[in-house]
Structures are given as C-alpha cells and as structure tokens.
Design a protein around this motif. Structure first.
Motif, PDB file in Angstrom:
ATOM      1  N   LYS A 216      -2.595   7.955  10.320  1.00 24.06           N
ATOM      2  CA  LYS A 216      -2.950   6.996  11.374  1.00 24.06           C
ATOM      3  C   LYS A 216      -3.407   5.668  10.802  1.00 24.06           C
ATOM      4  O   LYS A 216      -3.217   4.618  11.410  1.00 24.06           O
ATOM      5  N   TRP A 217      -3.977   5.673   9.593  1.00 24.67           N
ATOM      6  CA  TRP A 217      -4.352   4.434   8.911  1.00 24.67           C
ATOM      7  C   TRP A 217      -3.106   3.603   8.611  1.00 24.67           C
ATOM      8  O   TRP A 217      -3.060   2.402   8.890  1.00 24.67           O
ATOM      9  N   VAL A 218      -2.088   4.261   8.067  1.00 25.92           N
ATOM     10  CA  VAL A 218      -0.831   3.566   7.765  1.00 25.92           C
ATOM     11  C   VAL A 218      -0.204   3.026   9.048  1.00 25.92           C
ATOM     12  O   VAL A 218       0.265   1.886   9.088  1.00 25.92           O
ATOM     13  N   ALA A 219      -0.207   3.822  10.114  1.00 30.40           N
ATOM     14  CA  ALA A 219       0.356   3.350  11.382  1.00 30.40           C
ATOM     15  C   ALA A 219      -0.398   2.124  11.903  1.00 30.40           C
ATOM     16  O   ALA A 219       0.216   1.150  12.349  1.00 30.40           O
ATOM     17  N   ALA A 220      -1.715   2.155  11.824  1.00 27.41           N
ATOM     18  CA  ALA A 220      -2.518   1.013  12.285  1.00 27.41           C
ATOM     19  C   ALA A 220      -2.287  -0.213  11.400  1.00 27.41           C
ATOM     20  O   ALA A 220      -2.211  -1.339  11.900  1.00 27.41           O
ATOM     21  N   LEU A 221      -2.177  -0.004  10.097  1.00 20.40           N
ATOM     22  CA  LEU A 221      -1.881  -1.118   9.202  1.00 20.40           C
ATOM     23  C   LEU A 221      -0.537  -1.742   9.547  1.00 20.40           C
ATOM     24  O   LEU A 221      -0.403  -2.963   9.611  1.00 20.40           O
ATOM     25  N   ARG A 222       0.448  -0.903   9.761  1.00 16.97           N
ATOM     26  CA  ARG A 222       1.781  -1.425  10.089  1.00 16.97           C
ATOM     27  C   ARG A 222       1.763  -2.231  11.374  1.00 16.97           C
ATOM     28  O   ARG A 222       2.529  -3.178  11.516  1.00 16.97           O
ATOM     29  N   ASP A 223       0.911  -1.871  12.321  1.00 19.75           N
ATOM     30  CA  ASP A 223       0.797  -2.624  13.570  1.00 19.75           C
ATOM     31  C   ASP A 223       0.052  -3.939  13.382  1.00 19.75           C
ATOM     32  O   ASP A 223       0.227  -4.866  14.166  1.00 19.75           O
ATOM     33  N   SER A 224      -0.798  -4.031  12.364  1.00 23.39           N
ATOM     34  CA  SER A 224      -1.681  -5.179  12.210  1.00 23.39           C
ATOM     35  C   SER A 224      -1.315  -6.119  11.072  1.00 23.39           C
ATOM     36  O   SER A 224      -1.679  -7.291  11.096  1.00 23.39           O
ATOM     37  N   VAL A 225      -0.631  -5.610  10.080  1.00 21.16           N
ATOM     38  CA  VAL A 225      -0.376  -6.407   8.882  1.00 21.16           C
ATOM     39  C   VAL A 225       0.528  -7.590   9.213  1.00 21.16           C
ATOM     40  O   VAL A 225       1.436  -7.488  10.034  1.00 21.16           O
ATOM     41  N   VAL A 226       0.216  -8.712   8.581  1.00 21.24           N
ATOM     42  CA  VAL A 226       1.110  -9.866   8.685  1.00 21.24           C
ATOM     43  C   VAL A 226       2.377  -9.493   7.926  1.00 21.24           C
ATOM     44  O   VAL A 226       2.325  -9.109   6.762  1.00 21.24           O
ATOM     45  N   ASP A 227       3.493  -9.573   8.596  1.00 14.73           N
ATOM     46  CA  ASP A 227       4.757  -9.074   8.060  1.00 14.73           C
ATOM     47  C   ASP A 227       5.109  -9.728   6.727  1.00 14.73           C
ATOM     48  O   ASP A 227       5.134 -10.942   6.597  1.00 14.73           O
ATOM     49  N   ASP A 228       5.352  -8.896   5.735  1.00 18.07           N
ATOM     50  CA  ASP A 228       5.792  -9.349   4.428  1.00 18.07           C
ATOM     51  C   ASP A 228       6.659  -8.238   3.846  1.00 18.07           C
ATOM     52  O   ASP A 228       6.142  -7.218   3.390  1.00 18.07           O
TER      53      ASP A 228
ATOM     54  N   ASP B 143       8.043  -7.865   1.148  1.00 15.24           N
ATOM     55  CA  ASP B 143       7.772  -7.580  -0.264  1.00 15.24           C
ATOM     56  C   ASP B 143       6.492  -6.774  -0.458  1.00 15.24           C
ATOM     57  O   ASP B 143       6.156  -6.414  -1.579  1.00 15.24           O
ATOM     58  N   ARG B 144       5.758  -6.525   0.624  1.00 13.08           N
ATOM     59  CA  ARG B 144       4.509  -5.771   0.543  1.00 13.08           C
ATOM     60  C   ARG B 144       4.535  -4.641   1.579  1.00 13.08           C
ATOM     61  O   ARG B 144       3.867  -4.708   2.609  1.00 13.08           O
TER      62      ARG B 144
ATOM     63  N   ILE C 298       0.839  -1.200   0.000  1.00 16.84           N
ATOM     64  CA  ILE C 298       0.000   0.000   0.000  1.00 16.84           C
ATOM     65  C   ILE C 298       0.872   1.247   0.000  1.00 16.84           C
ATOM     66  O   ILE C 298       1.807   1.359   0.795  1.00 16.84           O
ATOM     67  N   LEU C 299       0.549   2.167  -0.895  1.00 20.27           N
ATOM     68  CA  LEU C 299       1.117   3.507  -0.889  1.00 20.27           C
ATOM     69  C   LEU C 299      -0.037   4.460  -0.626  1.00 20.27           C
ATOM     70  O   LEU C 299      -0.955   4.563  -1.441  1.00 20.27           O
ATOM     71  N   ALA C 300      -0.011   5.111   0.512  1.00 20.60           N
ATOM     72  CA  ALA C 300      -1.004   6.142   0.826  1.00 20.60           C
ATOM     73  C   ALA C 300      -0.333   7.486   0.599  1.00 20.60           C
ATOM     74  O   ALA C 300       0.719   7.760   1.174  1.00 20.60           O
ATOM     75  N   SER C 301      -0.919   8.302  -0.239  1.00 22.76           N
ATOM     76  CA  SER C 301      -0.344   9.622  -0.488  1.00 22.76           C
ATOM     77  C   SER C 301      -1.329  10.690  -0.029  1.00 22.76           C
ATOM     78  O   SER C 301      -2.539  10.559  -0.218  1.00 22.76           O
ATOM     79  N   THR C 302      -0.776  11.709   0.596  1.00 20.01           N
ATOM     80  CA  THR C 302      -1.592  12.774   1.150  1.00 20.01           C
ATOM     81  C   THR C 302      -0.842  14.088   1.031  1.00 20.01           C
ATOM     82  O   THR C 302       0.300  14.120   0.588  1.00 20.01           O
ATOM     83  N   SER C 303      -1.494  15.161   1.431  1.00 18.60           N
ATOM     84  CA  SER C 303      -0.887  16.486   1.384  1.00 18.60           C
ATOM     85  C   SER C 303      -1.160  17.217   2.686  1.00 18.60           C
ATOM     86  O   SER C 303      -2.264  17.149   3.232  1.00 18.60           O
ATOM     87  N   LEU C 304      -0.164  17.909   3.146  1.00 18.50           N
ATOM     88  CA  LEU C 304      -0.259  18.610   4.421  1.00 18.50           C
ATOM     89  C   LEU C 304      -1.371  19.654   4.427  1.00 18.50           C
ATOM     90  O   LEU C 304      -2.029  19.861   5.439  1.00 18.50           O
ATOM     91  N   ASN C 305      -1.618  20.284   3.292  1.00 19.87           N
ATOM     92  CA  ASN C 305      -2.590  21.374   3.229  1.00 19.87           C
ATOM     93  C   ASN C 305      -3.934  20.962   2.642  1.00 19.87           C
ATOM     94  O   ASN C 305      -4.693  21.799   2.172  1.00 19.87           O
ATOM     95  N   ASP C 306      -4.247  19.687   2.686  1.00 20.20           N
ATOM     96  CA  ASP C 306      -5.531  19.199   2.176  1.00 20.20           C
ATOM     97  C   ASP C 306      -6.624  19.547   3.183  1.00 20.20           C
ATOM     98  O   ASP C 306      -6.584  19.098   4.323  1.00 20.20           O
ATOM     99  N   THR C 307      -7.594  20.326   2.765  1.00 15.46           N
ATOM    100  CA  THR C 307      -8.688  20.710   3.665  1.00 15.46           C
ATOM    101  C   THR C 307      -9.880  19.764   3.559  1.00 15.46           C
ATOM    102  O   THR C 307     -10.838  19.900   4.314  1.00 15.46           O
ATOM    103  N   ARG C 308      -9.839  18.811   2.648  1.00 18.51           N
ATOM    104  CA  ARG C 308     -10.937  17.847   2.506  1.00 18.51           C
ATOM    105  C   ARG C 308     -10.658  16.567   3.283  1.00 18.51           C
ATOM    106  O   ARG C 308     -11.532  16.044   3.955  1.00 18.51           O
ATOM    107  N   VAL C 309      -9.474  16.033   3.120  1.00 19.22           N
ATOM    108  CA  VAL C 309      -9.058  14.831   3.849  1.00 19.22           C
ATOM    109  C   VAL C 309      -7.789  15.208   4.596  1.00 19.22           C
ATOM    110  O   VAL C 309      -6.714  15.299   4.000  1.00 19.22           O
TER     111      VAL C 309
END
Length: 146
Positions: free
Chosen positions: A91-103, A105-106, A73-84
């Motif tokens: 925090k989604w990426v951080a939670a994924l990293r805590d939960s994903v089965v380690d691989d 290559d992914r 997964i590549l999540a891309s965002t912008s610091l000045n995004d007023t919509r998202v």
C-alpha cells in the motif's frame, strides 16, 4: 527508508526498502496483531496516549507521503513475513505511485517474494539472486555499467 524518502527525497537517487515497516501507525493501532502490544513498551501506546499518536503520525512514512519527486524506490517484501506484513509495502508503493511527481527515470517498484519470510528467500543461491536483483536496481539507478 520510508522516512528517509519523505524527509530528504532530494538527497538520494535511489532507495532499496527491504521489508519496510512503513505503516507503523496503523499497525501499532491493532492490538490483535502478534507484535503490537510488546512494541508499546518501546514506542508508547497511541491508542491511549494522544501525544504518542501525534508524534508517530508526524513521521510515519505512509501518512507523510507528499506530492513531490521521490528517489527511485524498490520495496521488497515477502508473502510469509510475520513481522512486516506484505500489505504495508504494497500500500505504501501504491500511495507513492499516486503521489509522486512523474519521472520515468525514477520508478517506484514492489517485489514480493512468494515463498519467503522476513529474512527473504532461503538457500544460498536464491539469496544471492535476491541480493543481485536489489544491487542491480541500485546500480542501474546510479548509472553503473558493466
């Protein structure tokens, strides 16, 4: 793309989640945010309606991360995004990293543009660089070589 990653992680090798609205439930529970109240007309108001809350809780990406093998997964965002707000994919990426089965290559990556908004960087050449980075990530994950 966050819901896709949760619902069918085995069907995809890689995902690019561009400015992903992955913490929809927590965001829509905050009426002081500029876009929240207007969204209630379309989504319903989970503050006042338990059925809307339960329904959203059942599919929103952040709340449904599980211990499993996810696509790269590549999540891309912008610091000045007023919509998202950038904190959602962070925090989604951080939670994924805590939960994903380690691989190894992914990977689960976060790219935050420091001078951009919801549409990404501005300027023709900078937007090409951004698109090239995103496509290079996906091509690398599926084994495309030069």
């Amino acid at each position: 793309m966050g819901a896709v990653a949760n619902l069918a992680p085995d069907r995809f090798r890689a995902i690019h989640a561009g400015v992903p609205f992955v913490d929809a439930l927590n965001t829509i529970l905050r009426p002081e945010l500029p876009l929240t109240v207007g969204e209630w007309e379309e989504w319903g108001n989970p503050i006042e309606d338990p059925e809307v809350y339960a329904y959203m809780r059942g599919y929103t990406p952040y709340e449904n991360i599980a211990q499993r093998r996810y696509p790269a997964i590549l999540a891309s965002t912008s610091l000045n995004d007023t919509r998202v707000f950038y904190v959602e994919p962070a925090k989604w990426v951080a939670a994924l990293r805590d939960s994903v089965v380690d691989d190894p290559d992914r990977p689960v990556l976060l790219k935050t543009e420091m001078v951009a908004g919801h549409g990404g960087v501005s300027g023709r050449y900078e937007s090409w660089k951004q698109a090239a980075f995103e496509l290079a990530f996906l091509m690398d994950q599926v084994g495309v070589t030069a």
